[in-house]
Write a protein that holds these residues in place. Structure first.
Motif, PDB file in Angstrom:
ATOM      1  N   ALA A  72      41.411  36.471  37.140  1.00 39.57           N
ATOM      2  CA  ALA A  72      40.228  36.762  36.695  1.00 39.57           C
ATOM      3  C   ALA A  72      40.019  38.191  35.948  1.00 39.57           C
ATOM      4  N   ASN A  73      40.898  39.111  36.141  1.00 44.54           N
ATOM      5  CA  ASN A  73      41.126  40.206  35.471  1.00 44.54           C
ATOM      6  C   ASN A  73      42.089  40.436  34.502  1.00 44.54           C
ATOM      7  N   GLY A 228      38.316  32.893  34.123  1.00 45.07           N
ATOM      8  CA  GLY A 228      39.045  33.767  32.913  1.00 45.07           C
ATOM      9  C   GLY A 228      39.947  32.866  32.089  1.00 45.07           C
ATOM     10  N   ARG A 247      37.169  41.259  29.703  1.00 44.71           N
ATOM     11  CA  ARG A 247      35.859  41.422  30.222  1.00 44.71           C
ATOM     12  C   ARG A 247      35.149  42.317  29.015  1.00 44.71           C
ATOM     13  N   ARG A 266      43.940  46.042  36.073  1.00 47.66           N
ATOM     14  CA  ARG A 266      45.160  45.337  36.060  1.00 47.66           C
ATOM     15  C   ARG A 266      46.578  46.123  36.673  1.00 47.66           C
ATOM     16  N   TRP A 302      36.447  46.305  42.168  1.00 45.94           N
ATOM     17  CA  TRP A 302      36.125  45.919  40.934  1.00 45.94           C
ATOM     18  C   TRP A 302      35.286  44.344  41.242  1.00 45.94           C
ATOM     19  N   ASP A 305      35.023  41.456  38.439  1.00 47.69           N
ATOM     20  CA  ASP A 305      36.219  40.545  38.324  1.00 47.69           C
ATOM     21  C   ASP A 305      36.410  39.613  39.455  1.00 47.69           C
ATOM     22  N   SER A 306      35.979  40.120  40.596  1.00 45.34           N
ATOM     23  CA  SER A 306      36.486  39.203  41.799  1.00 45.34           C
ATOM     24  C   SER A 306      35.209  38.378  42.319  1.00 45.34           C
TER      25      SER A 306
END
Length: 459
Positions: A72-73, A228, A247, A266, A302, A305-306
């Motif tokens: 996702a990130n 993503g 993002r 990241r 985060w 993102d999660s």
């Protein structure tokens, strides 16, 4: 009809219904475990649930949760990009890099499922991005783990050599290691040739700046999926390149024009992945519990993102694997496995008994613990090994190869991890591919191992 035979026939029925009616095999297996355990084996609920693989459940959930966050990130995109640069764009080398990496991890002491849990999500993400067959990449990871799995200092090697010593059988630590290494290396070479490796070589080098597109492909992105990336992949190897996770507000320039800069999320995710490796290999902590803990920490820091990461956990795979292994636990509890092994061990023709034991090891290990099966079968082989007509070193090596090379089965821990780790694939199709390939391995490898290792009489 004996209870043991009934339990085996029920397992066959489960397979038939699951494949012909598209019912989740795990749900069927739970129902079968309840029916056979209660009506045939006279087990209560505690006896039935004794076979539930709680540790594997947590590993599957924890690892897929952590790597869903990484997808996702954009962390897995960054890792894939770094891998391409490492091999100077030669995509064809990456499956062999993954094979060698998992082999090295198990050879120095990592448990095979732990090594696969660490490497498989990265390898399968790479396969999705660069249109490599997920079956090729996944099986290369598993066979790599088994290639190094019987080194003298490895977990599997130490256990099997300990059993051989306890049973006072002749043994060869180096011979056992080389047998597994050569067998898995040869299988990997065949897989590479059959599943598209030659096309990967013909493709040549892929410029990292192309960010996942092969030469001649455009850089236009498809619509992004939940994690993503793009959701256009299939299990047969015809996957489209995944998009880079970006993002809102993120700088997409990047030093190399790829948009894959290391931002705080990241960096933290990479740190978590390294922490997972150190915790599992250095401190012998549970891979599943460690992965869940790290995923929760990242999710707290985060949440955007999660947010969808829990939905990305491979729940259908978790149900399938846990259900089948619960039924196998019922078979073990009621003595079906021992019954089958003792029946073969009592055959008066040593060579025939040897090949049948190899097949029993392969078939049962495709659904259960490989080392546990070897721990049961090696002692069963002692009576006819004592007759001197079968070489103990070759027999033990054949059993080891037969019982571990089948871990590509989607019902084994390693195969389940590969199935769960594959992003953007048709999971039903990928499951069938792994099951068919696992069936081929179960049918062919025990006979070949017997022919090469047992018939010549090594040891």
């Amino acid at each position: 009809m004996s209870p043991e035979l009934i339990s085996i026939l029920v397992l066959v029925v489960v397979f038939v219904i699951a494949t012909t009616r598209s019912v989740n095999m795990g749900a069927l297996a739970f129902a079968a475990a309840f029916g056979v355990g209660t009506l045939v084996a006279d087990l209560d609920a505690d006896g039935i649930f004794a076979g539930f693989p709680g540790d594997l459940f947590v590993v599957l959930v924890g690892v897929t949760y952590l790597f869903a966050i990484a997808r996702a990130n954009g962390t897995t995109d960054w890792l894939v990009h770094a891998a391409v640069r490492l091999v100077r764009g030669r995509v064809a080398l990456i499956p062999w890099v993954m094979f060698a990496l998992t082999g090295a991890l198990t050879a120095i002491g990592a448990v095979s499922p732990a090594a696969v849990a660490i490497v498989a999500p990265i390898a399968l993400s790479f396969a999705t991005r660069y249109s490599i067959s997920p079956l090729l990449m996944g099986t290369m990871v598993v066979h790599g783990a088994q290639a190094g799995g019987f080194s003298p200092i490895s977990i599997y090697g130490s256990i099997v050599n300990g059993i051989v010593e306890r049973e006072k059988l002749p043994g060869s630590e180096v011979g056992l290691f080389l047998a597994s290494l050569v067998a898995n290396l040869l299988i990997a070479a065949v897989l590479f040739a059959v599943l598209g490796g030659r096309k990967l070589w013909a493709r040549g080098a892929v410029a990292p700046e192309e960010d996942g597109t092969t030469p001649g492909e455009g850089t236009e992105r498809a619509g992004t999926g939940p994690a993503g990336g793009t959701g256009t992949g299939t299990a047969g190897g015809g996957t489209a390149p995944a998009a880079v996770a970006v993002r809102p507000g993120q700088d997409t320039g990047g030093a190399e024009g790829t948009g894959l800069r290391l931002d705080p999320a990241r960096i933290a995710t990479l740190t978590a992945l390294v922490a997972l490796v150190v915790a599992v290999l250095g401190f012998d902590l549970d891979a599943g519990l460690t992965a869940v803990t790290l995923a929760v920490v990242l999710s707290t820091a985060w949440p955007d993102d999660s947010r969808r990461a829990v939905g990305e956990i491979a729940w259908s795979t978790v149900l399938l694997i846990c259900g089948v292994l619960t039924y196998v636990g019922v078979l073990e509890e009621m003595g079906t496995i021992t019954w089958a092994g003792e029946g073969v061990g009592g055959i008066g023709v040593p060579l025939l008994a040897a090949v049948l034991l190899c097949y029993i090891g392969a078939i049962v290990s495709a659904f259960a613990s490989s080392v546990g099966i070897m721990g049961a079968l090696i002692p069963l082989a002692v009576p006819f090994l004592a007759q001197g007509e079968i070489g103990a070193v070759g027999m033990v090596a054949a059993l080891a190869v037969s019982a571990t090379v089948v871990d590509v089965s989607p019902f084994s821990t390693n195969g389940a991890l590969v199935l769960a780790a594959a992003p953007d694939v048709d999971r039903d199709r990928f499951f069938r591919q792994l099951m068919v390939y696992g069936g081929i391995v179960v049918a062919a490898v025990p006979a070949l191992a017997w022919l090469v290792l047992v018939v010549p009489g090594f040891g």
